[in-house]
Design a protein around this motif. Structure first.
Motif, PDB file in Angstrom:
ATOM      1  N   ALA A 124      -3.070 -10.001 -15.636  1.00 28.42           N
ATOM      2  CA  ALA A 124      -3.665  -8.983 -14.761  1.00 28.42           C
ATOM      3  C   ALA A 124      -4.854  -9.509 -13.970  1.00 28.42           C
ATOM      4  CB  ALA A 124      -4.110  -7.789 -15.613  1.00 28.42           C
ATOM      5  N   GLY A 125      -4.958 -10.809 -13.804  1.00 33.57           N
ATOM      6  CA  GLY A 125      -6.126 -11.353 -13.136  1.00 33.57           C
ATOM      7  C   GLY A 125      -6.098 -11.215 -11.632  1.00 33.57           C
ATOM      8  N   ASP A 126      -5.487 -12.190 -10.932  1.00 32.54           N
ATOM      9  CA  ASP A 126      -5.605 -12.188  -9.481  1.00 32.54           C
ATOM     10  C   ASP A 126      -4.248 -12.038  -8.790  1.00 32.54           C
ATOM     11  OD1 ASP A 126      -5.935 -15.818  -9.116  1.00 32.54           O
ATOM     12  OD2 ASP A 126      -4.495 -14.559 -10.156  1.00 32.54           O
ATOM     13  N   ARG A 127      -3.254 -11.481  -9.461  1.00 33.22           N
ATOM     14  CA  ARG A 127      -1.947 -11.273  -8.856  1.00 33.22           C
ATOM     15  C   ARG A 127      -1.563  -9.817  -8.983  1.00 33.22           C
ATOM     16  NH1 ARG A 127       2.582 -15.367 -10.470  1.00 33.22           N
ATOM     17  NH2 ARG A 127       3.484 -14.206  -8.762  1.00 33.22           N
ATOM     18  N   THR A 128      -0.677  -9.370  -8.100  1.00 28.12           N
ATOM     19  CA  THR A 128      -0.240  -7.975  -8.135  1.00 28.12           C
ATOM     20  C   THR A 128       1.186  -7.839  -8.624  1.00 28.12           C
ATOM     21  OG1 THR A 128       0.491  -8.098  -5.848  1.00 28.12           O
ATOM     22  CG2 THR A 128      -1.763  -7.337  -6.242  1.00 28.12           C
ATOM     23  N   GLY A 129       1.810  -8.939  -9.055  1.00 28.61           N
ATOM     24  CA  GLY A 129       3.193  -8.870  -9.498  1.00 28.61           C
ATOM     25  C   GLY A 129       3.391  -7.931 -10.663  1.00 28.61           C
ATOM     26  N   GLY A 130       2.364  -7.735 -11.499  1.00 29.38           N
ATOM     27  CA  GLY A 130       2.467  -6.855 -12.644  1.00 29.38           C
ATOM     28  C   GLY A 130       1.807  -5.510 -12.424  1.00 29.38           C
ATOM     29  N   TRP A 131       1.570  -5.147 -11.170  1.00 28.52           N
ATOM     30  CA  TRP A 131       0.951  -3.867 -10.869  1.00 28.52           C
ATOM     31  C   TRP A 131       1.823  -3.083  -9.895  1.00 28.52           C
ATOM     32  CZ3 TRP A 131      -3.730  -2.217 -13.015  1.00 28.52           C
ATOM     33  CH2 TRP A 131      -4.422  -3.194 -13.756  1.00 28.52           C
ATOM     34  N   ILE A 132       2.002  -1.809 -10.164  1.00 25.96           N
ATOM     35  CA  ILE A 132       2.770  -0.932  -9.282  1.00 25.96           C
ATOM     36  C   ILE A 132       1.766  -0.025  -8.569  1.00 25.96           C
ATOM     37  CG2 ILE A 132       4.593   0.803  -9.127  1.00 25.96           C
ATOM     38  CD1 ILE A 132       5.643  -0.219 -11.817  1.00 25.96           C
ATOM     39  N   ALA A 133       1.638  -0.195  -7.262  1.00 27.30           N
ATOM     40  CA  ALA A 133       0.668   0.565  -6.484  1.00 27.30           C
ATOM     41  C   ALA A 133       1.290   1.850  -5.965  1.00 27.30           C
ATOM     42  CB  ALA A 133       0.149  -0.281  -5.330  1.00 27.30           C
ATOM     43  N   PHE A 134       0.589   2.964  -6.154  1.00 29.07           N
ATOM     44  CA  PHE A 134       1.106   4.252  -5.707  1.00 29.07           C
ATOM     45  C   PHE A 134       0.009   5.058  -5.016  1.00 29.07           C
ATOM     46  CE2 PHE A 134      -0.487   4.805  -9.983  1.00 29.07           C
ATOM     47  CZ  PHE A 134      -1.072   6.059 -10.023  1.00 29.07           C
ATOM     48  N   ASP A 135       0.422   5.902  -4.094  1.00 29.70           N
ATOM     49  CA  ASP A 135      -0.505   6.624  -3.223  1.00 29.70           C
ATOM     50  C   ASP A 135      -0.292   8.126  -3.353  1.00 29.70           C
ATOM     51  OD1 ASP A 135      -2.065   7.632  -1.207  1.00 29.70           O
ATOM     52  OD2 ASP A 135      -0.936   6.719   0.436  1.00 29.70           O
ATOM     53  N   PRO A 136      -1.091   8.810  -4.180  1.00 29.10           N
ATOM     54  CA  PRO A 136      -0.917  10.255  -4.348  1.00 29.10           C
ATOM     55  C   PRO A 136      -1.184  11.052  -3.075  1.00 29.10           C
ATOM     56  CG  PRO A 136      -2.244   9.322  -6.132  1.00 29.10           C
ATOM     57  CD  PRO A 136      -2.126   8.272  -5.079  1.00 29.10           C
ATOM     58  N   THR A 137      -2.015  10.536  -2.193  1.00 30.26           N
ATOM     59  CA  THR A 137      -2.314  11.260  -0.956  1.00 30.26           C
ATOM     60  C   THR A 137      -1.061  11.478  -0.121  1.00 30.26           C
ATOM     61  OG1 THR A 137      -4.539  10.320  -0.909  1.00 30.26           O
ATOM     62  CG2 THR A 137      -3.705  11.242   1.150  1.00 30.26           C
ATOM     63  N   ASN A 138      -0.173  10.485  -0.121  1.00 30.95           N
ATOM     64  CA  ASN A 138       1.030  10.551   0.703  1.00 30.95           C
ATOM     65  C   ASN A 138       2.319  10.612  -0.109  1.00 30.95           C
ATOM     66  OD1 ASN A 138      -0.047  10.210   3.556  1.00 30.95           O
ATOM     67  ND2 ASN A 138      -1.008   8.475   2.520  1.00 30.95           N
ATOM     68  N   ASP A 139       2.196  10.712  -1.446  1.00 36.55           N
ATOM     69  CA  ASP A 139       3.356  10.798  -2.322  1.00 36.55           C
ATOM     70  C   ASP A 139       4.343   9.671  -2.064  1.00 36.55           C
ATOM     71  OD1 ASP A 139       5.119  11.693  -4.238  1.00 36.55           O
ATOM     72  OD2 ASP A 139       6.002  13.280  -2.993  1.00 36.55           O
ATOM     73  N   GLN A 140       3.856   8.446  -2.131  1.00 38.81           N
ATOM     74  CA  GLN A 140       4.733   7.291  -1.959  1.00 38.81           C
ATOM     75  C   GLN A 140       4.133   6.084  -2.668  1.00 38.81           C
ATOM     76  OE1 GLN A 140       4.748   7.051   2.333  1.00 38.81           O
ATOM     77  NE2 GLN A 140       3.017   5.655   2.389  1.00 38.81           N
ATOM     78  N   PHE A 141       4.966   5.064  -2.829  1.00 35.09           N
ATOM     79  CA  PHE A 141       4.488   3.809  -3.379  1.00 35.09           C
ATOM     80  C   PHE A 141       4.041   2.918  -2.224  1.00 35.09           C
ATOM     81  CE2 PHE A 141       6.978   5.523  -6.802  1.00 35.09           C
ATOM     82  CZ  PHE A 141       6.273   5.144  -7.932  1.00 35.09           C
ATOM     83  N   ALA A 142       3.072   2.048  -2.487  1.00 30.06           N
ATOM     84  CA  ALA A 142       2.546   1.185  -1.434  1.00 30.06           C
ATOM     85  C   ALA A 142       3.629   0.255  -0.912  1.00 30.06           C
ATOM     86  CB  ALA A 142       1.361   0.382  -1.965  1.00 30.06           C
ATOM     87  N   ASP A 143       3.696   0.121   0.408  1.00 30.94           N
ATOM     88  CA  ASP A 143       4.673  -0.756   1.027  1.00 30.94           C
ATOM     89  C   ASP A 143       3.964  -1.667   2.027  1.00 30.94           C
ATOM     90  OD1 ASP A 143       4.140   0.859   3.233  1.00 30.94           O
ATOM     91  OD2 ASP A 143       5.972   2.043   3.011  1.00 30.94           O
ATOM     92  N   GLU A 144       4.717  -2.189   3.010  1.00 28.65           N
ATOM     93  CA  GLU A 144       4.145  -3.159   3.933  1.00 28.65           C
ATOM     94  C   GLU A 144       3.172  -2.537   4.943  1.00 28.65           C
ATOM     95  OE1 GLU A 144       8.140  -1.873   5.627  1.00 28.65           O
ATOM     96  OE2 GLU A 144       7.262  -2.317   3.670  1.00 28.65           O
ATOM     97  N   ARG A 145       2.954  -1.241   4.892  1.00 26.12           N
ATOM     98  CA  ARG A 145       1.942  -0.605   5.748  1.00 26.12           C
ATOM     99  C   ARG A 145       0.559  -0.607   5.097  1.00 26.12           C
ATOM    100  NH1 ARG A 145       4.435   5.094   6.556  1.00 26.12           N
ATOM    101  NH2 ARG A 145       5.008   4.647   4.396  1.00 26.12           N
ATOM    102  N   TYR A 146       0.472  -1.010   3.840  1.00 26.35           N
ATOM    103  CA  TYR A 146      -0.781  -0.969   3.093  1.00 26.35           C
ATOM    104  C   TYR A 146      -1.454  -2.339   3.098  1.00 26.35           C
ATOM    105  CZ  TYR A 146       0.508   3.643   1.304  1.00 26.35           C
ATOM    106  OH  TYR A 146       0.835   4.967   1.203  1.00 26.35           O
ATOM    107  N   VAL A 147      -2.691  -2.375   3.551  1.00 25.94           N
ATOM    108  CA  VAL A 147      -3.496  -3.601   3.553  1.00 25.94           C
ATOM    109  C   VAL A 147      -4.571  -3.456   2.478  1.00 25.94           C
ATOM    110  CG1 VAL A 147      -5.055  -5.076   4.871  1.00 25.94           C
ATOM    111  CG2 VAL A 147      -3.088  -3.997   6.007  1.00 25.94           C
ATOM    112  N   THR A 148      -4.530  -4.317   1.488  1.00 21.99           N
ATOM    113  CA  THR A 148      -5.477  -4.251   0.369  1.00 21.99           C
ATOM    114  C   THR A 148      -6.740  -5.025   0.686  1.00 21.99           C
ATOM    115  OG1 THR A 148      -3.677  -4.059  -1.242  1.00 21.99           O
ATOM    116  CG2 THR A 148      -5.816  -4.802  -2.060  1.00 21.99           C
ATOM    117  N   ALA A 149      -7.882  -4.342   0.590  1.00 20.09           N
ATOM    118  CA  ALA A 149      -9.170  -5.007   0.789  1.00 20.09           C
ATOM    119  C   ALA A 149      -9.751  -5.463  -0.548  1.00 20.09           C
ATOM    120  CB  ALA A 149     -10.145  -4.077   1.500  1.00 20.09           C
ATOM    121  N   ALA A 150      -9.791  -4.553  -1.532  1.00 19.52           N
ATOM    122  CA  ALA A 150     -10.418  -4.881  -2.818  1.00 19.52           C
ATOM    123  C   ALA A 150      -9.888  -3.942  -3.891  1.00 19.52           C
ATOM    124  CB  ALA A 150     -11.936  -4.754  -2.710  1.00 19.52           C
ATOM    125  N   TRP A 151     -10.072  -4.343  -5.148  1.00 23.54           N
ATOM    126  CA  TRP A 151      -9.724  -3.447  -6.244  1.00 23.54           C
ATOM    127  C   TRP A 151     -10.727  -3.574  -7.372  1.00 23.54           C
ATOM    128  CZ3 TRP A 151      -5.120  -6.884  -5.573  1.00 23.54           C
ATOM    129  CH2 TRP A 151      -5.180  -8.043  -6.363  1.00 23.54           C
TER     130      TRP A 151
END
Length: 296
Positions: free
Chosen positions: A235-262
């Motif tokens: 769980a360090g510096d990769r997202t392969g083991g994380w599933i990103a989801f967006d409750p605001t839009n009721d969808q999972f993160a796709d290629e429209r999402y640009v990650t700045a920080a977590w």
């Protein structure tokens, strides 16, 4: 299909009197990981700082520190980034029972911290009960998170200006309204209430204009969503083991999402924070964000 964006994030502070010294810390540098590449990046600060440095925080986010010593009544900080995002797919193993996704010091030592409650606590009896409706014993992780995502979207109304960055999850539950940061924090609290690891993710969402209309510069905004940890990768510096989801839009993160920080919460990764020295009685802040598609 890969998508490329030019992200411009401009923040302008205006004061009613001279500011003699301004210290700032910015999380405006998009992350690099499998699925997202940072091609170009710069941060412009006006007035020019007398001291400036770039570092990395405990979660691997890039942070920019600056100190402006020239007297000023306006401070403008602009981040410009060219980012390429790949189409994302659900990691293998997301159909495991959700209980099996609880990290341990053996299976996910770096994810364990993301299971812990915050201070002050966000996990209340109401949060735990709300999450339990989706996390029935033995239910597949992806199905449970999908339903939780939909329920938050359905049960809480989006209303700009209804909360502040200090509004608690309990207060949002009581009001049943908030903004994207609140909904991401609710999702994270629900996951943690059942022993799952949850990230708070700060970034940008590219929005497409209505058919026949041109894009309007500056209409995009900073966005926030959550992510749940999945066993199988560190769980360090990769997202392969994380599933990103967006409750605001009721969808999972796709290629429209640009990650700045977590981090664990908004307070870990605000776009900007700082301290000023001034006798000014009034101040205003203006934020403009544009996420413009670029031909690949």
């Amino acid at each position: 299909m890969n998508r490329r964006y030019l992200v411009t994030h401009r923040t302008t502070y205006s004061y009613s009197d001279e500011v003699t010294s301004s210290y700032g810390r910015a999380y405006l540098t998009p992350r690099e990981f499998a699925g997202q590449r940072l091609l170009e990046h710069d941060i412009h600060i006006d007035p020019v700082p007398s001291d400036r440095s770039v570092g990395t925080d405990v979660y691997g986010n890039t942070t920019t520190y600056f100190h402006v010593t020239a007297e000023h009544r306006t401070l403008e900080v602009t981040g410009e980034s060219l980012v390429e995002v790949e189409r994302r797919s659900t990691p293998d193993g997301a159909d495991i029972p959700w209980e099996a996704a609880r990290p341990t010091t053996a299976s996910g030592p770096l994810a364990v911290e993301f299971t812990l409650d915050l201070l002050p606590p966000e996990i209340t009896d109401e949060v735990t009960a709300y999450a339990a409706e989706s996390f029935a014993p033995g239910r597949p992780l992806l199905a449970a998170v999908t339903e939780l995502n939909t329920r938050i979207h359905r049960d809480f109304r989006y209303r700009s200006g209804s909360t502040t960055v200090s509004t608690s999850v309990a207060d949002v539950f009581a009001a049943r309204e908030g903004v994207c940061q609140d909904f991401a924090r609710i999702g994270a609290a629900c996951l943690r209430s059942h022993g799952l690891a949850a990230r708070y993710v700060s970034g940008y969402l590219a929005t497409d204009p209505p058919p026949g209309k041109e894009r309007m510069v500056g209409v995009d905004a900073t966005h926030a969503w959550a992510a749940v940890w999945l066993p199988g990768t560190d769980a360090g510096d990769r997202t392969g083991g994380w599933i990103a989801f967006d409750p605001t839009n009721d969808q999972f993160a796709d290629e429209r999402y640009v990650t700045a920080a977590w981090g664990r919460d908004y307070q870990d990764v605000p776009p900007l924070r700082g301290i000023i020295y001034t006798d000014a009685k009034q101040s205003t802040i203006t934020v403009s964000v544009d996420v413009a598609p670029v031909e690949v």
